[in-house]
Design a protein around this motif. Sequence first.
Motif, mmCIF file in Angstrom:
data_model
loop_
_atom_site.group_PDB
_atom_site.id
_atom_site.type_symbol
_atom_site.label_atom_id
_atom_site.label_comp_id
_atom_site.label_asym_id
_atom_site.label_seq_id
_atom_site.Cartn_x
_atom_site.Cartn_y
_atom_site.Cartn_z
ATOM 1 N N LYS A 192 0.827 -1.207 0.000
ATOM 2 C CA LYS A 192 0.000 0.000 0.000
ATOM 3 C C LYS A 192 0.863 1.260 0.000
ATOM 4 O O LYS A 192 0.491 2.286 -0.575
ATOM 5 N N LEU A 195 3.155 1.339 -3.700
ATOM 6 C CA LEU A 195 2.546 1.571 -5.011
ATOM 7 C C LEU A 195 2.697 2.995 -5.548
ATOM 8 O O LEU A 195 3.046 3.163 -6.725
ATOM 9 N N PRO A 196 2.427 4.054 -4.758
ATOM 10 C CA PRO A 196 2.566 5.410 -5.333
ATOM 11 C C PRO A 196 3.973 5.725 -5.844
ATOM 12 O O PRO A 196 4.118 6.147 -7.005
ATOM 13 N N ASN A 200 5.389 6.295 -9.789
ATOM 14 C CA ASN A 200 6.206 7.428 -10.249
ATOM 15 C C ASN A 200 7.451 6.939 -10.988
ATOM 16 O O ASN A 200 7.870 7.536 -11.982
ATOM 17 N N LEU A 256 -2.655 7.245 -12.020
ATOM 18 C CA LEU A 256 -2.090 6.929 -10.706
ATOM 19 C C LEU A 256 -2.733 7.773 -9.614
ATOM 20 O O LEU A 256 -3.022 7.270 -8.522
ATOM 21 N N ARG A 257 -2.969 9.058 -9.898
ATOM 22 C CA ARG A 257 -3.627 9.920 -8.910
ATOM 23 C C ARG A 257 -5.047 9.443 -8.631
ATOM 24 O O ARG A 257 -5.497 9.442 -7.483
ATOM 25 N N GLU A 260 -4.856 6.394 -6.425
ATOM 26 C CA GLU A 260 -4.522 6.729 -5.044
ATOM 27 C C GLU A 260 -5.735 7.303 -4.311
ATOM 28 O O GLU A 260 -5.993 6.955 -3.156
ATOM 29 N N ARG A 261 -6.491 8.191 -4.991
ATOM 30 C CA ARG A 261 -7.673 8.764 -4.354
ATOM 31 C C ARG A 261 -8.722 7.684 -4.081
ATOM 32 O O ARG A 261 -9.339 7.666 -3.017
ATOM 33 N N ARG A 263 -8.176 4.505 -3.622
ATOM 34 C CA ARG A 263 -7.679 3.644 -2.551
ATOM 35 C C ARG A 263 -7.838 4.326 -1.192
ATOM 36 O O ARG A 263 -8.215 3.687 -0.201
ATOM 37 N N ASP A 264 -7.571 5.656 -1.131
ATOM 38 C CA ASP A 264 -7.695 6.370 0.131
ATOM 39 C C ASP A 264 -9.147 6.381 0.608
ATOM 40 O O ASP A 264 -9.414 6.266 1.812
#
Length: 268
Positions: A192, A195-196, A200, A256-257, A260-261, A263-264
Amino acid sequence: MFSKKTKVTTPNQDFPYWLLAACLIAAFLLFQIATDDIYSKVMATVSRGIWITIFVTLTAFALASALGLLLAVASLSQSIVLRQLARFYIEIVRGLPVIVLLLYIAFVATPLIVMGLNAILEPLGLEAIRTRDFPLLWRAITALMIAYSAFIAEVFRAGIQSVDGGQIEAAKALGLNRWLRFRLIVFPQALKIILPPLGNDFVAMVKDSSLVSVLGVTDITQLGKVYAAGSFRYLETYNVVALIYLIMTITLSLALRKFERTRDVRTQ
């Protein structure tokens, strides 16, 4: 007197004017490609290298991720030999520019490997191999794999070390061996966090894949160089080359952004 309240806007709430500007530029260039013969010819030529770029990026990144994970595990090993070897590899590779490593692998390491293999094959009566038997494409992929594995190893190491030690101790108390603790407890939680930055690195590799053009690999950049050198249409050629790379990298960054959003939100 009543003070007038001002609305504070955080960076995440800003309207993406940069994206609007980028889309307008892209729309203008796409219009040029559709209506201008020169731009159309450039696009027809350069687009043949898109699949090479994608192949180089995906293959090198997959290999770099696998090697990076092994290096991260070795750098956290209880064996001082493994730890020092992993740190030596990571620090040396991270200290070299990618293009220098690319040229070194292609024109220094590969001939040395061929000499070593021939020293083994010739006494056995087997046919000697030649340096040109190793395609430049795979030399480039190997160089990118080595270059990025060192950075990815640090990403994996940081993610693994971020896992709460109490959970690992609890897994030990349950009788799980080291492999099961890593597979069931450590890695799923570290992923977790990993991944970000891993995403990148993938975007960065898309851009750095253009360096394979110095070896003559027919990717987007190389085809653009050849066309510009023959037609002297540098403006049109590099406008199209830049457009292709920007479409790929910005699309990946936005995806990717979004991931991430999403997932959050799910983890809240």
